[in-house]
Design a protein around this motif. Structure first.
Motif, short mmCIF file in Angstrom:
data_model
loop_
_atom_site.label_atom_id
_atom_site.label_comp_id
_atom_site.label_asym_id
_atom_site.label_seq_id
_atom_site.Cartn_x
_atom_site.Cartn_y
_atom_site.Cartn_z
N SER A 452 0.81 -1.41 -0.05
CA SER A 452 0.14 0.06 0.01
C SER A 452 1.13 0.91 0.03
CB SER A 452 -0.67 -0.06 1.59
OG SER A 452 -0.22 -0.23 2.25
N LYS A 453 0.11 2.25 -0.82
CA LYS A 453 1.36 3.38 -1.12
C LYS A 453 0.59 4.51 -0.54
CE LYS A 453 5.28 1.95 -3.83
NZ LYS A 453 5.30 1.99 -5.43
N SER A 454 0.82 5.58 -0.02
CA SER A 454 0.14 6.88 0.47
C SER A 454 0.93 8.43 -0.32
CB SER A 454 -1.20 6.69 1.24
OG SER A 454 0.06 6.69 2.37
N SER A 455 0.81 9.22 -0.98
CA SER A 455 1.25 10.35 -1.35
C SER A 455 -0.13 11.91 -0.99
CB SER A 455 1.33 10.50 -2.28
OG SER A 455 2.71 9.46 -2.48
N SER A 456 0.63 12.30 -0.10
CA SER A 456 -0.37 13.29 0.33
C SER A 456 -0.05 15.04 -0.03
CB SER A 456 -1.02 13.60 1.19
OG SER A 456 -0.72 13.05 1.93
N ASP A 457 -0.08 16.10 0.07
CA ASP A 457 0.37 17.59 0.28
C ASP A 457 -0.64 18.60 0.16
OD1 ASP A 457 2.56 16.57 -1.73
OD2 ASP A 457 1.83 16.70 -3.25
N LEU A 458 -0.46 18.69 1.47
CA LEU A 458 -0.84 19.39 2.47
C LEU A 458 -0.80 20.83 2.31
CD1 LEU A 458 -3.65 20.29 4.58
CD2 LEU A 458 -1.89 18.77 5.99
N ASP A 459 -1.60 21.74 2.22
CA ASP A 459 -1.77 23.82 2.09
C ASP A 459 -2.14 23.88 3.23
OD1 ASP A 459 -1.87 26.43 1.85
OD2 ASP A 459 -0.40 26.10 0.84
N ASP A 460 -1.87 24.07 4.55
CA ASP A 460 -2.33 24.71 5.67
C ASP A 460 -2.29 26.09 6.17
OD1 ASP A 460 -4.31 23.73 7.92
OD2 ASP A 460 -3.00 23.40 9.16
N GLN A 461 -3.62 26.98 6.31
CA GLN A 461 -2.84 27.98 6.69
C GLN A 461 -4.00 27.92 8.28
OE1 GLN A 461 -3.66 31.26 3.56
NE2 GLN A 461 -4.12 29.83 1.97
N TYR A 462 -3.61 28.37 8.98
CA TYR A 462 -3.89 28.85 10.98
C TYR A 462 -3.38 29.89 10.94
CZ TYR A 462 -5.80 24.98 13.63
OH TYR A 462 -5.91 24.27 14.40
N ASN A 463 -4.56 30.09 11.20
CA ASN A 463 -4.92 31.88 12.31
C ASN A 463 -5.73 31.65 13.66
OD1 ASN A 463 -3.76 34.53 9.87
ND2 ASN A 463 -5.58 33.04 9.15
N THR A 464 -5.23 32.14 14.34
CA THR A 464 -5.29 32.02 15.41
C THR A 464 -5.02 33.75 17.40
OG1 THR A 464 -2.82 31.42 17.04
CG2 THR A 464 -4.66 29.72 16.44
N GLN A 465 -6.28 33.57 17.27
CA GLN A 465 -6.25 35.09 18.07
C GLN A 465 -6.18 34.95 19.77
OE1 GLN A 465 -8.32 38.38 16.26
NE2 GLN A 465 -8.46 39.52 18.44
N THR A 466 -4.94 35.31 20.91
CA THR A 466 -5.82 35.25 22.14
C THR A 466 -5.15 36.68 22.68
OG1 THR A 466 -4.64 32.74 21.81
CG2 THR A 466 -4.64 33.84 24.19
N HIS A 467 -6.28 37.15 22.91
CA HIS A 467 -6.18 38.38 23.28
C HIS A 467 -5.66 39.15 22.99
CE1 HIS A 467 -5.72 36.41 27.96
NE2 HIS A 467 -5.12 36.02 27.85
N SER A 468 -6.63 39.53 21.82
CA SER A 468 -6.12 40.13 20.57
C SER A 468 -5.07 39.98 20.01
CB SER A 468 -6.17 41.69 20.96
OG SER A 468 -7.05 42.34 21.93
N VAL A 469 -4.15 39.31 20.37
CA VAL A 469 -2.64 38.65 19.36
C VAL A 469 -2.29 37.55 18.30
CG1 VAL A 469 -0.50 37.95 19.41
CG2 VAL A 469 -1.56 39.65 21.92
N ILE A 470 -2.48 37.88 17.02
CA ILE A 470 -3.07 37.24 15.88
C ILE A 470 -2.03 36.74 15.79
CG2 ILE A 470 -3.86 37.10 13.84
CD1 ILE A 470 -5.31 39.48 14.20
#
Length: 922
Positions: A452-470
């Motif tokens: 079995s083989k598996s190939s994957s390409d993930l493009d991930d964009q995260y934005n978090t905000q805590t106490h007004s800090v992004i």
């Protein structure tokens, strides 16, 4: 809701009675020189239609809805000369009682012929066989409708079949896989009126079937046996339909059978959550493929799917010694899913609550090929070869809005990810068996190789905000995984007494796995990727198991047994980033299989087995996984394989005289070196230096521990009345799990109890109505040893009405009403949907081979999925979108033509599966 349910029940009962009063009741008795004749066929042909029934134990038969005053009766059965007579009645509709019909013995048959009534259920060692002619279904109904009437068998709204408390994983036709054993593919496309019997089998594998040595946990499979008179012919159906909201469906099923030669073609294009193939998957696969039967239920598959599927199944005899069978399937699916979830992560220092709102768009393409060649070389030697291959490509676009909170800290954010992946898999299995001249002496060897083989390409964009800090995070993760597996098994059996056998066996299993996970961080301004070695993983490991076994098998008239001892040394070797690890374990376990037959159709079955389970790559990796910034995962390369002890017990009983049946199951599982998680909040030093209590970020570690066990039990009791016109079923079950996990380094016991109790009342009145009323109550409760204020109790009531009413032989009214009442779920996902679907169908043309149907699905537009998952220190409540209200107008044409065989009825028609009241085929 109760008033609606009661009103609908009374309405369908009244309509059914009203329709019955517009027709004539014809009854009679069949006798011979010795008395009543049970189990023979009585066929009535009038100007309007033809009907076939089977005589009761007292030789009685009844046609409750005969239209017209002229009709012909044909009575036939094994050992008797065929009786044919025309009758002319008065024009009124008063009930008619015919004079006793006396049959003459067939001169070509033996003078002494024993004829008995149909036995609905036969219980054998590992098989429960249901006689199809004892369970009446409408002409043209799929096998799925027949399954719904079998005691101990349930079919959910998406076509998943559960038999005697365990989900069915495979279907065979005349002992051979049909479309690689896909459950819904067979049950929703094969017509019930060609079925002779259905067997529910505990399958221990091909080698066990040849040798009789049964160890391990069996799979639950169905075997559909076709009537001898229906093994030569052609049958199929086509449907097209369109509705509002651009809903559409087109479906084709074509089959050509000629004894050992079978050809089947299936195809569908739709956007109403109907799948032609589920590829061995469990619930949520779609289903609801067969329109000619019920098909009035609202789908409980999550999301909305656009499906294109095509499949071909083949079976043939290549000469007298070789049988070949296999299939190819293709599916192209676009699925859109919207969900809201609340996850409670329990910590003594303050729980973390994760609230998510997710939109997922998934495009999946799957090719699957499976083939089997069975070569019966001679009476002593047997060879089976099974090559298989599949290829899957996926494009997934996921958008998530989340909010995590803990004490006084709230972190919100968004995630947008795109994944492109492909995964080819394939392999081959070979089995050879040799029977020596000495009775009972046997040698078999089997082997398999797969990749079995598996190939994957993930493009991930995260934005978090805590106490007004992004804090933005943009990463790319490229993964290439491959695995190769080799298995070999040898068995030798030597008879040591008249009914006792000794078996020696050896099993070798080798798995090699390579995992390459490359992590890149992208500059938020320039988009330039930078390879991060500390976040990437290059890992290789091998898992090797050697099993040395010795079994003693005894076969007695009332019981048989297999008792054995197995030595299982295992090794797990791995390396990553110049770090090597090696783990060795040794288990000495016993095996046992015991069957006791109290009497005919009254058995007890006991089975014990022990198995090793290897850790996954994610659990073994050394490098931390930062792909989810809110949950950092650390693997443990020193993990030991799990070892599970499993005990199962089954008690089945069927009483021929009363028709009562009881099916019970009880299982126990205990796992040593259970792989569990240790979770804890972590310090967010940039936002709250020195303060861990206000952090919403957690980290997860893996470790081995003992103490995990689970107990599961279920039962189903069915009692029929009035020759199975009415049936009452009481069923229930419970499961208890003693889950182990660690919270902030402290061992925690999560005691999870799930139990349910249900009841069903079924009405089967020939050509009048076929309905079922049901009620079920379930409770899911979890108690933690570490103090917590989280509510771990969820309760659900489910009330339902499902059925069909028949009018004037041409019209059908179908309906399905389900009321779900949930308690204890979080307010974010709480819902109490009322689901009502219905249809009106008009049947026309000769033998009613064509039908026009108008369907209304989810009239109240409340179809929603609600689930609760308990795992470790997490309780997750999820609410998911499902296909809502729509209307569909469809046309279906059904064709079938069979060439009768010897011993069948007049003109080779044969007995109709389902017996009384079913119309004859085309």
């Amino acid at each position: 809701m109760t008033r609606i349910l009661l009103f609908l029940v009374l309405t369908v009962l009244f309509i059914g009675r009203a329709s019955a009063q517009q027709t004539r009741v014809v009854t009679g008795t069949v006798i011979d020189s010795a008395g009543f004749v049970p189990g023979v066929n009585v066929k009535l042909i009038s100007d309007k239609d033809s009907i076939i029934v089977a005589t009761s134990a007292k030789g009685a038969f009844a046609f409750p809805t005969v239209i017209g005053k002229n009709f012909k009766l044909t009575v036939y059965g094994l050992g008797y000369q065929t009786f044919i007579r025309r009758y002319v009645m008065d024009s009124d509709t008063r009930p008619v009682v015919l004079a006793p019909i006396k049959l003459s013995i067939e001169s070509k048959m033996l003078k002494t012929v024993n004829i008995t009534a149909v036995n609905p259920i036969t219980i054998k060692e590992d098989t429960v066989e249901y006689k199809a002619s004892a369970y009446k279904v409408r002409e043209g109904s799929p096998v799925e409708d027949l399954l719904k009437k079998l005691p101990g068998v349930t079919v959910d709204k998406d076509g998943n079949v559960t038999a005697h408390g365990k989900q069915v994983t495979k279907v065979r036709v005349n002992g051979k896989d049909y479309f690689t054993g896909d459950v819904q593919t067979a049950t929703q496309n094969l017509p019930a009126d060609i079925v002779d019997n259905i067997q529910v089998i505990d399958d221990y594998g091909d080698q066990a079937n040849l040798t009789g040595i049964k160890t391990g946990d069996p799979d639950k499979i169905l075997n559909i046996t076709i009537q001898k008179g229906k093994r030569v012919g052609k049958f199929g159906q086509g449907s097209v339909g369109a509705g509002n909201d651009d809903r559409y469906v087109a479906r084709l099923s074509a089959n050509a059978f000629k004894e050992d030669t079978q050809l089947s073609l299936l195809g569908t294009v739709n956007n109403n959550n109907t799948n032609a193939f589920n590829f061995g998957g469990g619930s949520g696969g779609g289903g609801r493929g067969g329109q000619s039967g019920g098909g009035n239920q609202t789908s409980t598959a999550n999301g909305i799917t656009v499906n294109k599927s095509l499949g071909f199944n083949y079976r043939d005899a290549w000469g007298k010694k070789i049988t070949a069978y296999g299939s190819y399937s293709f599916a192209d699916r676009n699925k859109t899913t919207e969900s809201n979830s609340l996850q409670q992560n329990l910590f003594q220092s303050g729980s973390i609550l994760n609230s998510d709102s997710t939109l997922d768009k998934n495009h999946n393409i799957n090719h699957r090929f499976d083939f089997n060649i069975e070569y019966k070389i001679d009476t002593a030697n047997y060879l089976k070869i099974n090559p298989n291959f599949s290829y899957t490509s996926t494009n997934d676009e996921n958008m998530d809005r989340f909010m995590n909170s803990r004490l006084s800290t709230v972190t919100s954010g968004t995630e947008y990810s795109v994944t492109n992946a492909n995964s080819p898999t394939g392999g081959a299995n070979v089995l050879f068996n040799h029977k020596f001249k000495k009775k009972g002496r046997n040698f078999s060897i089997s082997g398999s190789a797969s990749f079995s083989k598996s190939s994957s390409d993930l493009d991930d964009q995260y934005n978090t905000q805590t106490h007004s800090v992004i804090v933005p995070l943009h990463q790319q993760i490229n993964t290439d995984n491959s695995s190769q597996k080799i298995n070999a098994h040898a068995s030798y059996i030597e008879p040591i007494a008249k009914s006792t056998y000794l078996e020696a066996n050896y099993t070798y299993s080798f798995t090699n796995t390579d995992n390459n996970r490359l992590n890149y961080r992208l500059n938020p301004v320039t988009g330039t990727p930078t390879y991060i070695d500390s976040l990437s993983t290059l890992y290789n490991y091998q898992f090797i198991t050697n099993s040395f076994g010795l079994n003693i098998r005894g076969v007695k008239p009332k019981y048989n047994y297999t008792i054995g001892l197995v030595a299982k040394p295992t090794s797990l070797n791995g390396e990553s980033h110049n770090f090597e690890t090696s783990t060795h374990t040794f288990n000495l376990v016993s095996t046992a299989h015991f069957v006791y037959n109290f009497a005919k159709n009254h058995t007890f079955n006991f089975n014990y087995s022990g198995t090793n389970n290897m850790p996954s790559f994610a659990q073994l990796q050394m490098q931390p996984d930062y792909s989810n910034p809110q949950n950092i995962v650390y693997g443990n390369p020193n993990l030991k394989p799990e070892f599970s002890n499993t005990i199962t017990m089954r008690y089945n009983q069927f009483d021929i005289k009363s028709g009562n049946s009881l099916f019970t199951n009880l299982s126990f599982n205990e796992t040593q070196n259970k792989i569990v998680t240790n979770t804890q909040p972590v310090l967010n030093s940039q936002l709250n230096p020195g303060n861990t209590k206000d952090s919403t970020i957690q980290e997860t570690h893996y470790l081995n521990t003992n103490g995990f066990y689970s107990v599961n039990g279920n039962y189903a009791f069915t009692k029929p009345f009035a020759e199975r016109k009415y049936t009452v079923t009481i069923n229930g079950g419970a499961s208890y799990s003693n889950n182990i996990n660690f919270i902030e380094g402290e061992r925690d016991l999560a005691k999870n109890l799930v139990w349910n109790q249900g009841a069903k009342f079924r009405v089967d009145l020939d050509s009048i109505m076929d309905s079922e009323i049901s009620a079920n109550y379930s409770v899911n409760t979890t108690k933690y040893s570490i103090p917590s204020t989280v509510n771990g109790d969820a309760k659900t009531w489910t009330l339902g009405l499902d059925g069909r009413n028949f009018f004037f032989y041409d019209l059908i009214l179908g309906y399905n009403l389900t009321q779900t009442i949930n308690h204890g779920f979080s307010s974010t996902v709480k819902s109490n949907p009322t689901l009502l679907s219905t249809y009106v169908e008009y049947q026309f043309m000769k033998k009613h081979i064509a039908s026009l149907r108008f369907q209304a699905f989810d009239l109240f537009d409340q179809n929603t999925g609600i689930t609760r998952t308990v795992s470790g220190n997490k309780i997750i409540d999820t609410r998911t979108n499902r296909l809502g209200r729509y209307f569909l107008l469809s046309f279906t044409m059904r064709l079938q033509r069979f060439v009768g065989g010897k011993g069948q009825g007049p003109r080779g028609e044969g007995r109709r599966s389902g017996g009384g009241g079913r119309r004859s085929g085309f």
